[in-house]
Design a protein around this motif. Structure first.
Motif, PDB file in Angstrom:
ATOM      1  N   ASP A  85      19.347  -9.518  -7.468  1.00  0.00           N
ATOM      2  CA  ASP A  85      17.909  -9.811  -7.430  1.00  0.00           C
ATOM      3  C   ASP A  85      17.556 -11.279  -7.134  1.00  0.00           C
ATOM      4  N   LYS A 127      16.157 -12.949 -17.201  1.00  0.00           N
ATOM      5  CA  LYS A 127      16.239 -12.604 -15.774  1.00  0.00           C
ATOM      6  C   LYS A 127      14.850 -12.698 -15.148  1.00  0.00           C
ATOM      7  N   LYS A 150       7.483  -2.961 -19.921  1.00  0.00           N
ATOM      8  CA  LYS A 150       8.109  -4.243 -19.567  1.00  0.00           C
ATOM      9  C   LYS A 150       7.415  -4.764 -18.332  1.00  0.00           C
ATOM     10  N   PHE A 195      10.400  -2.329  -6.539  1.00  0.00           N
ATOM     11  CA  PHE A 195      10.785  -3.583  -7.199  1.00  0.00           C
ATOM     12  C   PHE A 195      10.841  -4.667  -6.149  1.00  0.00           C
TER      13      PHE A 195
HETATM   14  C1  BMA Z   1      15.683  -3.717 -13.321  1.00  0.00           C
HETATM   15  C2  BMA Z   1      16.607  -4.539 -12.434  1.00  0.00           C
HETATM   16  C3  BMA Z   1      16.376  -4.226 -10.986  1.00  0.00           C
HETATM   17  C4  BMA Z   1      16.319  -2.742 -10.706  1.00  0.00           C
HETATM   18  C5  BMA Z   1      15.385  -2.049 -11.702  1.00  0.00           C
HETATM   19  C6  BMA Z   1      15.328  -0.540 -11.543  1.00  0.00           C
HETATM   20  O1  BMA Z   1      15.999  -3.908 -14.662  1.00  0.00           O
HETATM   21  O2  BMA Z   1      17.940  -4.255 -12.778  1.00  0.00           O
HETATM   22  O3  BMA Z   1      17.417  -4.791 -10.234  1.00  0.00           O
HETATM   23  O4  BMA Z   1      15.833  -2.521  -9.415  1.00  0.00           O
HETATM   24  O5  BMA Z   1      15.798  -2.354 -13.009  1.00  0.00           O
HETATM   25  O6  BMA Z   1      16.587   0.046 -11.721  1.00  0.00           O
END
Ligand code: BMA
Length: 310
Positions: free
Chosen positions: A97, A145, A201, A272
């Protein structure tokens, strides 16, 4: 009475030929490609793709395009899990990411997630030419993150949004640094909203965009359902002088999984983003990972987002 959103129709438009990059476009065997950092560099669009290998860990691979839609992917990853310490221990499960910021000094700083059995950490790398990359440091404790760097200092400090894990919650925080390595003065700036599409979240998506009205942040919001989590995008506006102050926030998602390529894949119902490109005319190209399986793009107008935050 519930708030009725000013834009009942979609203000974002998906590109008709989505997905724009799939695993078939990657010149080496891999499982999936998703969640790319995005930037314009020397009249080219660059995507820094997260490519998940067949083994299951991710590396970062560059793709280049003249028009922002048709990309050519480089043969080798530019960033792989490190072999040398202090990074190696914390990147054993991959590098994920990436978010690219063109900083006011002309350097490109990239925050990415260093992933290991010790939970995610934020790592930072810099480049000036997208050929050589210099790792600067692991710049968070474990359990953080979704970091995005602001493109300039504010009150003489570097500024980032990030997402520490705090007792199961996932809210957006701000942190400051004198040197990009040591971060502090941390404070929560925007929270997950029970009852909404971003109830469980949230986390920053693309690096903040400076507008006359404030810093525009495109973020992701997660809602848990009986059938699993749904990841959507929304946006928020923060004060220019004090970006810890939230001015307004989208009531409804900017984009929700709807198309088959967003609904079906390794992780279903995921949109995402890690990067968007703002064009001179005010159009934004939002690059997003769909279902953790492929890369797509959608466009909208910067001004529409800013206005609907007020
Ligand atoms: C989040 C991250 C992203 C991912 C998303 C859906 O926590 O890990 O990299 O695209 O979950 O799985």
């Amino acid at each position: 009475m519930p708030h009725i959103h000013k834009y009942p129709k979609d203000i974002v438009k998906r590109y008709g030929k989505n997905p724009i990059i799939t695993r078939d476009d990657i010149p080496f065997p891999c499982n999936t490609v998703f969640n790319a950092g995005a930037i314009k560099y020397q009249n080219q669009y660059l995507l820094l793709l997260r490519v998940e290998t067949l083994e299951g860990w991710s590396c970062l691979v560059l793709a280049r395009s003249k028009d922002g839609y048709n990309f050519e992917v480089e043969k080798e990853p530019v960033i792989k899990p490190a072999q040398k310490e202090p990074f190696a221990t914390y990147e054993k499960r991959g590098v994920e990411d990436p978010r690219i910021t063109l900083f006011e000094d002309g350097r490109y700083y990239i925050f990415y997630t260093a992933y290991s059995k010790y939970a995610p950490r934020i790592a930072l790398v810099e480049t000036t030419d997208f050929k050589s990359f210099r790792r600067i440091g692991l710049v968070s404790e474990p359990g953080n993150k979704d970091a995005v760097l602001f493109p300039r200092k504010i009150n003489n400090l570097f500024v980032r949004f990030d997402r520490p894990s705090t007792g199961g919650a996932g809210d957006m925080w701000i942190s400051y640094s004198p040197d990009l390595i040591y971060w502090g003065k941390s404070k929560v700036v925007m929270e997950a909203r029970p009852g909404f599409w971003d109830s469980d979240k949230i986390g920053a998506g693309a690096p903040p965009v400076e507008t006359n009205d404030g810093w525009l942040e495109i973020y992701h919001g997660v809602k848990g359902t009986g059938g699993g989590k749904i990841y959507r995008l929304g946006y928020a506006l923060f004060d220019l002088k004090d970006p810890s102050k939230l001015i307004g926030r989208s009531q409804i998602p900017l984009i929700s999984p709807r198309e088959m390529y967003e609904r079906t894949g390794d992780v279903p119902n995921v949109i995402f983003t890690c990067g968007a490109v703002v064009e001179a005319g005010g159009e934004i190209k939002i690059y997003y990972g769909a279902a953790d399986t492929c890369i797509c793009v959608a466009t909208c107008k910067l001004q529409d987002l800013v206005e609907s935050c007020h």
